[in-house]
Design a protein around this motif. Sequence first.
Motif, PDB file in Angstrom:
ATOM      1  N   ARG A 288     -95.911  42.786  35.654  1.00 50.68           N
ATOM      2  CA  ARG A 288     -95.193  43.570  37.193  1.00 50.68           C
ATOM      3  C   ARG A 288     -94.303  42.191  37.674  1.00 50.68           C
ATOM      4  N   VAL A 289     -95.249  41.139  37.756  1.00 47.89           N
ATOM      5  CA  VAL A 289     -94.584  39.867  38.942  1.00 47.89           C
ATOM      6  C   VAL A 289     -93.837  39.164  37.940  1.00 47.89           C
ATOM      7  N   ARG A 290     -93.681  38.832  36.743  1.00 50.28           N
ATOM      8  CA  ARG A 290     -92.667  38.381  36.082  1.00 50.28           C
ATOM      9  C   ARG A 290     -91.341  39.125  35.990  1.00 50.28           C
ATOM     10  N   GLN A 291     -91.405  41.067  35.749  1.00 50.81           N
ATOM     11  CA  GLN A 291     -90.365  41.677  35.232  1.00 50.81           C
ATOM     12  C   GLN A 291     -89.707  41.362  36.820  1.00 50.81           C
ATOM     13  N   ALA A 292     -90.462  41.524  37.495  1.00 47.94           N
ATOM     14  CA  ALA A 292     -88.999  41.111  39.197  1.00 47.94           C
ATOM     15  C   ALA A 292     -88.837  39.479  39.249  1.00 47.94           C
ATOM     16  N   THR A 293     -89.295  38.949  38.612  1.00 49.39           N
ATOM     17  CA  THR A 293     -89.427  37.570  39.196  1.00 49.39           C
ATOM     18  C   THR A 293     -87.681  37.354  37.709  1.00 49.39           C
ATOM     19  N   VAL A 294     -87.969  38.245  36.926  1.00 53.82           N
ATOM     20  CA  VAL A 294     -87.124  38.347  36.028  1.00 53.82           C
ATOM     21  C   VAL A 294     -85.700  38.928  36.293  1.00 53.82           C
ATOM     22  N   ASP A 295     -85.829  40.339  36.318  1.00 59.07           N
ATOM     23  CA  ASP A 295     -84.823  40.842  37.008  1.00 59.07           C
ATOM     24  C   ASP A 295     -84.319  39.647  37.915  1.00 59.07           C
ATOM     25  N   TRP A 296     -84.823  39.432  39.251  1.00 61.32           N
ATOM     26  CA  TRP A 296     -84.053  38.478  40.211  1.00 61.32           C
ATOM     27  C   TRP A 296     -83.064  37.598  39.518  1.00 61.32           C
ATOM     28  N   LEU A 297     -83.708  37.044  38.526  1.00 60.31           N
ATOM     29  CA  LEU A 297     -82.724  35.748  38.182  1.00 60.31           C
ATOM     30  C   LEU A 297     -81.708  36.467  37.450  1.00 60.31           C
ATOM     31  N   GLY A 298     -82.236  37.763  36.366  1.00 65.60           N
ATOM     32  CA  GLY A 298     -80.592  37.986  35.829  1.00 65.60           C
ATOM     33  C   GLY A 298     -79.668  38.497  36.803  1.00 65.60           C
ATOM     34  N   ALA A 299     -80.212  39.076  38.175  1.00 62.98           N
ATOM     35  CA  ALA A 299     -78.949  39.414  39.370  1.00 62.98           C
ATOM     36  C   ALA A 299     -78.069  38.235  39.951  1.00 62.98           C
ATOM     37  N   ARG A 300     -78.485  37.185  39.863  1.00 67.02           N
ATOM     38  CA  ARG A 300     -78.215  35.320  39.585  1.00 67.02           C
ATOM     39  C   ARG A 300     -77.961  35.220  38.336  1.00 67.02           C
ATOM     40  N   GLY A 301     -77.718  35.020  37.195  1.00 72.90           N
ATOM     41  CA  GLY A 301     -76.918  35.070  36.207  1.00 72.90           C
ATOM     42  C   GLY A 301     -77.213  34.073  35.419  1.00 72.90           C
ATOM     43  N   PHE A 302     -78.775  33.959  36.065  1.00 68.35           N
ATOM     44  CA  PHE A 302     -80.095  33.344  35.439  1.00 68.35           C
ATOM     45  C   PHE A 302     -80.685  33.874  34.235  1.00 68.35           C
ATOM     46  N   GLY A 303     -80.296  33.861  32.888  1.00 68.05           N
ATOM     47  CA  GLY A 303     -80.989  34.826  31.847  1.00 68.05           C
ATOM     48  C   GLY A 303     -82.516  34.102  31.184  1.00 68.05           C
ATOM     49  N   CYS A 304     -83.267  34.854  30.779  1.00 74.63           N
ATOM     50  CA  CYS A 304     -84.365  33.723  29.893  1.00 74.63           C
ATOM     51  C   CYS A 304     -84.702  34.905  28.584  1.00 74.63           C
ATOM     52  N   VAL A 305     -85.128  34.191  28.468  1.00 76.30           N
ATOM     53  CA  VAL A 305     -86.336  34.704  27.036  1.00 76.30           C
ATOM     54  C   VAL A 305     -86.889  35.992  27.238  1.00 76.30           C
ATOM     55  N   ALA A 306     -87.039  36.876  26.226  1.00 79.47           N
ATOM     56  CA  ALA A 306     -87.646  38.251  26.749  1.00 79.47           C
ATOM     57  C   ALA A 306     -89.306  37.452  26.482  1.00 79.47           C
ATOM     58  N   SER A 307     -90.081  37.935  27.224  1.00 73.56           N
ATOM     59  CA  SER A 307     -91.669  37.367  27.237  1.00 73.56           C
ATOM     60  C   SER A 307     -92.484  39.202  27.600  1.00 73.56           C
ATOM     61  N   GLU A 308     -93.434  38.341  27.115  1.00 77.55           N
ATOM     62  CA  GLU A 308     -94.323  39.208  27.040  1.00 77.55           C
ATOM     63  C   GLU A 308     -95.906  38.517  27.938  1.00 77.55           C
ATOM     64  N   ALA A 309     -96.122  37.127  28.470  1.00 77.42           N
ATOM     65  CA  ALA A 309     -96.820  36.679  28.549  1.00 77.42           C
ATOM     66  C   ALA A 309     -96.969  36.385  30.207  1.00 77.42           C
ATOM     67  N   ASN A 310     -97.310  35.537  30.085  1.00 70.08           N
ATOM     68  CA  ASN A 310     -97.904  34.676  32.188  1.00 70.08           C
ATOM     69  C   ASN A 310     -96.987  33.431  32.410  1.00 70.08           C
ATOM     70  N   CYS A 311     -95.230  33.509  31.052  1.00 67.39           N
ATOM     71  CA  CYS A 311     -95.124  32.532  31.775  1.00 67.39           C
ATOM     72  C   CYS A 311     -93.371  32.909  30.707  1.00 67.39           C
ATOM     73  N   PHE A 312     -92.438  32.299  31.145  1.00 70.19           N
ATOM     74  CA  PHE A 312     -91.022  32.230  30.864  1.00 70.19           C
ATOM     75  C   PHE A 312     -90.066  31.701  30.479  1.00 70.19           C
ATOM     76  N   VAL A 313     -88.885  31.467  30.145  1.00 77.46           N
ATOM     77  CA  VAL A 313     -87.810  30.488  30.145  1.00 77.46           C
ATOM     78  C   VAL A 313     -86.791  30.824  30.273  1.00 77.46           C
ATOM     79  N   VAL A 314     -86.458  30.511  30.922  1.00 74.68           N
ATOM     80  CA  VAL A 314     -85.431  30.510  32.781  1.00 74.68           C
ATOM     81  C   VAL A 314     -84.462  29.670  32.037  1.00 74.68           C
ATOM     82  N   ASP A 315     -82.897  29.932  31.457  1.00 71.71           N
ATOM     83  CA  ASP A 315     -81.796  28.820  31.695  1.00 71.71           C
ATOM     84  C   ASP A 315     -81.009  28.697  32.935  1.00 71.71           C
ATOM     85  N   VAL A 316     -81.221  27.407  33.196  1.00 72.69           N
ATOM     86  CA  VAL A 316     -81.443  27.025  34.745  1.00 72.69           C
ATOM     87  C   VAL A 316     -79.641  26.242  34.956  1.00 72.69           C
ATOM     88  N   LYS A 317     -79.629  26.647  33.195  1.00 67.29           N
ATOM     89  CA  LYS A 317     -77.596  25.806  33.627  1.00 67.29           C
ATOM     90  C   LYS A 317     -77.281  24.485  34.087  1.00 67.29           C
TER      91      LYS A 317
END
Length: 370
Positions: A288-317
């Motif tokens: 739940r927390v990961r998805q909310a964070t990834v969605d927030w980042l995506g809405a601002r144009g910062f994409g993440c590799v799809a994650s099923e763990a307690n970490c993710f990688v975000v492209d900070v450009k």
Amino acid sequence: MSPLLLPRRAFLQLAGTSLALSGLGLSTAAATPRVAAVPGPVLLNFNECPYGPAPAAQIAARDSVAGSGRYLFALAGELRDVFSGQEGLDKDHVRLYPGSSEPLNRAAILWTSSSAGLVVADPTFEALGDLAAARGATVAKVPLREDGAHDVRAMAAAAARINAGLLYLCNPNNPTGSITPAADIAWLLANKPRQTRVLVDEAYLQYSGQRSVIAQVMQRDDVIVLRTFSKLYGMAGLRLGVAAAHPDRLKELASLGDNPLPVTALAAGLASLRAPTLVAERKAENARVRQATVDWLGARGFGCVASEANCFVVDVKRDGTAFTAAMAERGVVIGRSWPIWPQRVRVTVGTAAEMVRFREAFAAVVGASS
Ligand code: PLP
């Protein structure tokens, strides 16, 4: 220099010491400093579990201290029996270690050399590759597929090319949290060179929807599966891990020496295995927390590799190292970049409150709305 700005290796050396903690404004006496200390630095850098050991595990660990003048080998046997029972394995296919780093290191020492290479994904958890390379092994790094899965066909080809003694597959992968489908792992096991052992690191499996490959160790003598209590069970500092494999492989791992287990870790580990809702609850909250964070980042144009763990990688450009330092200056300590992706950074999923701090700092660094 503030510990927040230390290079990763130097910080690692300090981490866990009172020096590092006091530098972060945390007390060594606090039982759960990260959760209580949301106004202070937020630690999203080592893929730890922000909730710590389960309440029942904490009680069990505390209660075990009085008896810890003994080695309590029977307690280790009990935990091995419970684990092997839950996983449907014979007891002689399971061996406990103080963390999964130890069997990882032993695997590098035993099964890689100047004449037996190692195949790993890129990026992936680097401990095994670093040790193998330091010992003179050829390490073939095979880029992840676009969808974040291990490229098992390219890895099998690399194993044949470098005469690999060992192939490392981390599922879900660290740093991406991305998964490699069971069908791909099955293909790999059917098509890899015979002499190449496959080590599947399932440190983050409990967070994911993936099926374990652990049952394979009952069928084959060339697969080693590692689990750890450091992640979902929140026991990184207590030290407990599991190697599952054919008894001949476990005997080889054990040939590098014995090391009895901390009684506190055994007690907490048993209580964790016996906590009926722990995995499901932590898995759901993390997702739940990961998805909310990834969605927030995506809405601002910062994409993440799809994650099923307690970490993710975000492209900070932008340069990942500089970005990580800028976040640390705002009190949010995130993970680092891997050389193959210099503009992406790894972030550990913290509590919901910690991720509010993450979003505030991220927005301030990139100049976006929070
Ligand atoms: N394997 C993976 C993929 C990890 O990410 C880690 C730690 O971060 C480990 C193994 C080692 O963990 P431990 O030694 O605490 O079990």
